[in-house]
Design a protein around this motif. Structure first.
Motif, PDB file in Angstrom:
ATOM      1  N   ALA A 314       0.879  -1.119   0.032  1.00 25.59           N
ATOM      2  CA  ALA A 314       0.134  -0.133   0.043  1.00 25.59           C
ATOM      3  C   ALA A 314       0.811   1.378  -0.064  1.00 25.59           C
ATOM      4  N   LEU A 315       0.275   2.296  -0.632  1.00 26.64           N
ATOM      5  CA  LEU A 315       0.937   3.873  -0.236  1.00 26.64           C
ATOM      6  C   LEU A 315       0.045   4.251   1.001  1.00 26.64           C
ATOM      7  N   GLU A 316       0.687   4.961   1.909  1.00 26.35           N
ATOM      8  CA  GLU A 316       0.043   5.521   2.902  1.00 26.35           C
ATOM      9  C   GLU A 316       0.495   6.857   3.213  1.00 26.35           C
ATOM     10  N   GLY A 317      -0.605   7.800   3.486  1.00 23.27           N
ATOM     11  CA  GLY A 317      -0.425   8.901   4.172  1.00 23.27           C
ATOM     12  C   GLY A 317      -1.053   8.989   5.575  1.00 23.27           C
ATOM     13  N   SER A 318       0.100   9.339   6.541  1.00 21.26           N
ATOM     14  CA  SER A 318      -0.332   9.336   7.904  1.00 21.26           C
ATOM     15  C   SER A 318      -0.452  10.980   8.464  1.00 21.26           C
ATOM     16  N   ILE A 319      -1.548  11.180   9.068  1.00 15.31           N
ATOM     17  CA  ILE A 319      -1.893  12.436   9.516  1.00 15.31           C
ATOM     18  C   ILE A 319      -1.950  12.362  11.134  1.00 15.31           C
ATOM     19  N   ALA A 320      -0.814  12.966  11.800  1.00 15.39           N
ATOM     20  CA  ALA A 320      -0.895  12.769  13.296  1.00 15.39           C
ATOM     21  C   ALA A 320      -1.841  13.099  14.216  1.00 15.39           C
ATOM     22  N   ILE A 321      -2.684  14.328  13.857  1.00 16.98           N
ATOM     23  CA  ILE A 321      -3.507  14.751  14.398  1.00 16.98           C
ATOM     24  C   ILE A 321      -5.043  14.788  13.841  1.00 16.98           C
ATOM     25  N   ALA A 322      -6.100  14.366  14.145  1.00 13.48           N
ATOM     26  CA  ALA A 322      -7.357  14.295  13.538  1.00 13.48           C
ATOM     27  C   ALA A 322      -8.129  14.523  14.689  1.00 13.48           C
ATOM     28  N   GLY A 323      -8.950  13.469  15.161  1.00 19.30           N
ATOM     29  CA  GLY A 323      -9.724  13.276  16.228  1.00 19.30           C
ATOM     30  C   GLY A 323      -9.067  13.977  17.558  1.00 19.30           C
ATOM     31  N   ALA A 324      -7.857  13.678  17.562  1.00 14.07           N
ATOM     32  CA  ALA A 324      -7.045  14.315  18.639  1.00 14.07           C
ATOM     33  C   ALA A 324      -7.250  15.857  18.915  1.00 14.07           C
ATOM     34  N   ALA A 325      -7.440  16.710  17.955  1.00 14.13           N
ATOM     35  CA  ALA A 325      -7.884  17.891  17.956  1.00 14.13           C
ATOM     36  C   ALA A 325      -8.797  18.209  18.539  1.00 14.13           C
ATOM     37  N   VAL A 326     -10.305  17.430  18.552  1.00 14.06           N
ATOM     38  CA  VAL A 326     -11.435  17.435  19.044  1.00 14.06           C
ATOM     39  C   VAL A 326     -11.365  17.158  20.586  1.00 14.06           C
TER      40      VAL A 326
END
Length: 523
Positions: A314-326
């Protein structure tokens, strides 16, 4: 295959960044009982995040026990009918423990922890390939994100770890390895293994051979004997030890959370999914050959469903902060009382009023890879209210997902993606935050493509159950990929016109550029 009249169940342990869950599924892969527990996050310093590995094991034990009780209440005889358990887990989070005592030598260093920045800088300057020195073999750049850097920090800074490595008493593992070792007996003969998807996130595994890469270990000074054995995602690993519920039941599936979600979403070659949890993770199945990214994405494993099965990459893009910002809005600012309230608050305004929020709390992951970035909120005027802030937080998740998908389109090219019958690119979504309809609509609007949400959004646990059930003979691969339970899906279609979409994207890029080079503000 089990007889049709017999009660047959498969369960999954879903050990995430902020909570642990145990979910029991019936023979049709429908959930019949579950229990979830949050656990403590430790923040000993700015940018540092730790977990107590003993607390994690305890939450697993309690969730298993409580789920049994709930299943009994629902008249499901899970104790007699459970055929297999699968494990899925937060990836990269690193544990070092003593082989002889079974005790951790230090807290688990969590995937989003940024303390290893100096180690990264040092390696980048020392190694001929700089930040991309190991990309050819492992698919990953040198980053605070990956386990190898956390392991080096522990070996350099924690005396108990140094001593245990010297005396041969140290064991290394990501959370899957720590769970399996404990669940299969611990000091009394626990299995020291990891699966190829979790191993692919350490920076130490060769993506083609699916084995530890000897030259990488030599360069970094990591001793082979502390590392677990690498296995596939679907095979019998061991049985649950007597001190846990379900003693004697086989553990027969293991995948890192994002890989499990890919399997739970039944993503085959050319299909992509985005999971919205603490972070957000977008993976595109590229088939049986690894694809190298030239646009800031990672090459990784999708899944390998058996020791002799082909490997999907797979190709992956990881985003550190999503729900954590909520969670930050809730716990640190008190703007909302519960995560569910953000949708209502964000709906009090028609748009974000020109406010852009970049949640670079510990730097930015894909496709930017800037550990010097820090969180910013710009475009604030006297007109700005908490509704605008809430909406800008939701939009930040969607903009980040867009950035990754834009890179994916460039890397995979038109030929690398499967389109719908209408010729559209579909984004499959899952994870806790996808219950938020406004978030899903914003995602479709900013992406310009339909977003499809399954009825069961907990596809991570479902993927681990599929892997375990496959190895235990509960299901065949054909049954799984035919969609054991074809659920109703909800599609969100874009309503924003192209000119408006482009203007919003340009403003977002301007905001992201303002977040760079701010790490020294706290010094």
């Amino acid at each position: 295959m089990a007889g049709e009249g017999e009660e047959v169940y498969v369960a999954a342990i879903d050990q995430g960044t902020t909570s642990t869950r145990f979910i029991v599924y019936d023979r049709h892969a429908k959930p019949v009982a579950s229990h979830q527990l949050e656990f403590k996050q430790h923040y000993p310093d700015a940018g540092w995040v730790e977990h107590d590995p003993m607390e994690i094991i305890e939450t697993v034990k309690v969730c298993m026990k409580e789920a049994v009780g709930k299943a009994k209440d629902g008249k499901y005889n899970v104790v007699a009918g459970l055929k297999a358990i699968g494990i899925t887990n937060q990836r990269e989070t690193t544990v070092m423990w003593s082989k002889s005592t079974g005790r951790p030598l230090y807290n688990a260093i969590v995937w989003m922890d940024a303390r290893t920045s100096p180690v990264c800088r040092r390696l980048e300057s020392e190694l001929s390939g700089g930040r991309t020195h190991f990309v050819e073999t492992c698919g990953l750049p040198i980053s605070t994100y990956f386990s190898a850097l956390k392991l080096l920090w522990l070996m350099e800074n924690v005396d108990a770890v140094k001593d245990a490595v010297k005396t041969g008493d140290a064991l290394f593992g990501t959370i899957d390895t720590w769970l399996i070792w404990n669940l299969t007996g611990g000091v009394a003969g626990g299995q020291h293994v990891t699966d190829c998807s979790n191993a692919s996130r350490t920076m130490l595994m060769n993506l083609k051979t699916l084995d530890w890469d000897k030259p990488t270990l030599d360069v970094l000074g990591v001793p082979l004997e502390i590392l677990p054995k690498i296995i596939s995602n679907s095979e019998k690993i061991g049985v649950v030890a007597k001190e846990f519920p379900f003693a004697g039941v086989p553990i027969s599936g293991c995948l890192g959370d994002q890989h499990a979600a890919m399997l739970g979403q039944l993503c085959q070659k050319g299909e992509a999914k985005s999971t919205y949890g603490t972070g957000a993770f977008i993976l595109l199945n590229t088939g049986e050959e690894p694809t190298q990214s030239s646009h800031g994405l990672l090459s990784t494993i999708a899944y390998k469903l058996g020791p002799t099965a082909p490997t999907n990459y797979a190709l992956e893009g990881s985003i550190a902060i999503a729900g954590a910002a909520v969670q930050w809005l809730r716990d640190s600012l008190g703007i909302i009382q519960s995560a569910a309230e953000i949708e209502k608050l964000a709906e009090t305004v028609p748009d974000s009023g020109g406010v852009y929020f970049v949640p670079a709390f510990n730097g930015l992951f894909a496709p930017w890879w800037r550990d010097d970035a820090r969180g910013i909120c710009i475009g604030i005027t006297r007109f700005t209210n908490k509704g605008h802030i809430a909406r800008s937080v939701l939009e930040s998740m969607c903009f980040q997902v867009n950035d990754v998908l834009s890179s994916m389109h460039k890397d995979a090219g038109e030929a690398g993606e499967v389109k719908s019958a209408e010729g559209e690119f579909l984004l499959r979504v899952d994870g806790g935050a996808t219950v938020n309809n406004l978030l899903m609509q914003i995602q479709a609007d900013l992406l310009g493509s339909p977003v499809v949400r399954p009825a069961d959004i907990e596809t991570t646990a479902l993927g681990a159950a599929y892997a375990a059930g496959l190895a235990a003979g509960v299901w065949t691969k054909e049954q799984v990929f035919a969609g054991l339970h074809k659920e109703n899906t909800t599609a969100f279609r874009p309503k924003l016109d192209e000119a408006h979409r482009k203007k919003r994207a340009d403003s977002w890029y301007k905001a992201v550029s303002r977040s760079f080079d701010l790490a020294d503000l706290s010094l």
